[in-house]
Design a protein around this motif. Sequence first.
Motif, mmCIF file in Angstrom:
data_model
loop_
_atom_site.group_PDB
_atom_site.id
_atom_site.type_symbol
_atom_site.label_atom_id
_atom_site.label_comp_id
_atom_site.label_asym_id
_atom_site.label_seq_id
_atom_site.Cartn_x
_atom_site.Cartn_y
_atom_site.Cartn_z
ATOM 1 N N ARG A 128 0.744 -1.246 0.013
ATOM 2 C CA ARG A 128 -0.029 0.060 -0.063
ATOM 3 C C ARG A 128 0.832 1.258 0.037
ATOM 4 N NH1 ARG A 128 -5.287 -0.123 1.832
ATOM 5 N NH2 ARG A 128 -5.150 1.799 0.732
ATOM 6 N N VAL A 131 0.289 6.165 4.355
ATOM 7 C CA VAL A 131 -0.947 7.494 4.803
ATOM 8 C C VAL A 131 -0.178 7.790 6.199
ATOM 9 C CG1 VAL A 131 -3.011 7.919 5.321
ATOM 10 C CG2 VAL A 131 -2.699 6.634 3.422
ATOM 11 N N GLN A 138 -4.391 9.965 0.548
ATOM 12 C CA GLN A 138 -4.227 8.520 -0.417
ATOM 13 C C GLN A 138 -3.557 8.998 -1.610
ATOM 14 O OE1 GLN A 138 -5.551 5.591 0.796
ATOM 15 N NE2 GLN A 138 -6.349 6.607 2.837
#
Length: 194
Positions: A128, A131, A138
């Motif tokens: 990912r 964040v 995002q």
Amino acid sequence: MTEKATMQALARLVPTGSRVLDLGCGDGAMLSYLQRERGCSGYGIEIADANVLACVRRGVDVIQLNLDEGLAMFGDNSFDVVLQIDTLQHLRNAEVMLRETARVGRTGIVAFPNFAHWPNRLSILRGRMPVTRRLPYQWYDTPNIRVGTYKDFEVLAYKNELRVLESFGLQDGREVRVLPNVMAGTAVFHFEHA
């Protein structure tokens, strides 16, 4: 990282009484702090209407300008210090603006989110985009055009014939000098043209 601790760490790099140009100055807080605490003078450059108004309310001289259009209005060495605090990652012409910073200022100070900070690395390993408090967006709604690392800036400075006078990381209001590429969320460089 507290705003005050960050301002103090960055202000330490600015000599008392300096003439300062703050690129992407936001609401003018940093320049106002330098005026109050370090006896500095100068201008902020900002594009957003609300931030320009906030600068005026703080008593900060501000010029509304899109930095992607350059700094042609300023001559060589017009300022003692040129700041780019959380600005470089938003610019389309980041390398050109870095050279312009070195041209119009005797020295420059750049601070930007360090993408190589360990929590970011961990997030990437998990598949990912990070964040974090320092990168709170995002991947699809970030105002950052690019991401960079502490080590990336060292290479960019060398490529553009900039001499780094001092560099360190900032994390939670403190300076990080050991392994800043891994241990700090913000990279800070103070430089001059070689």
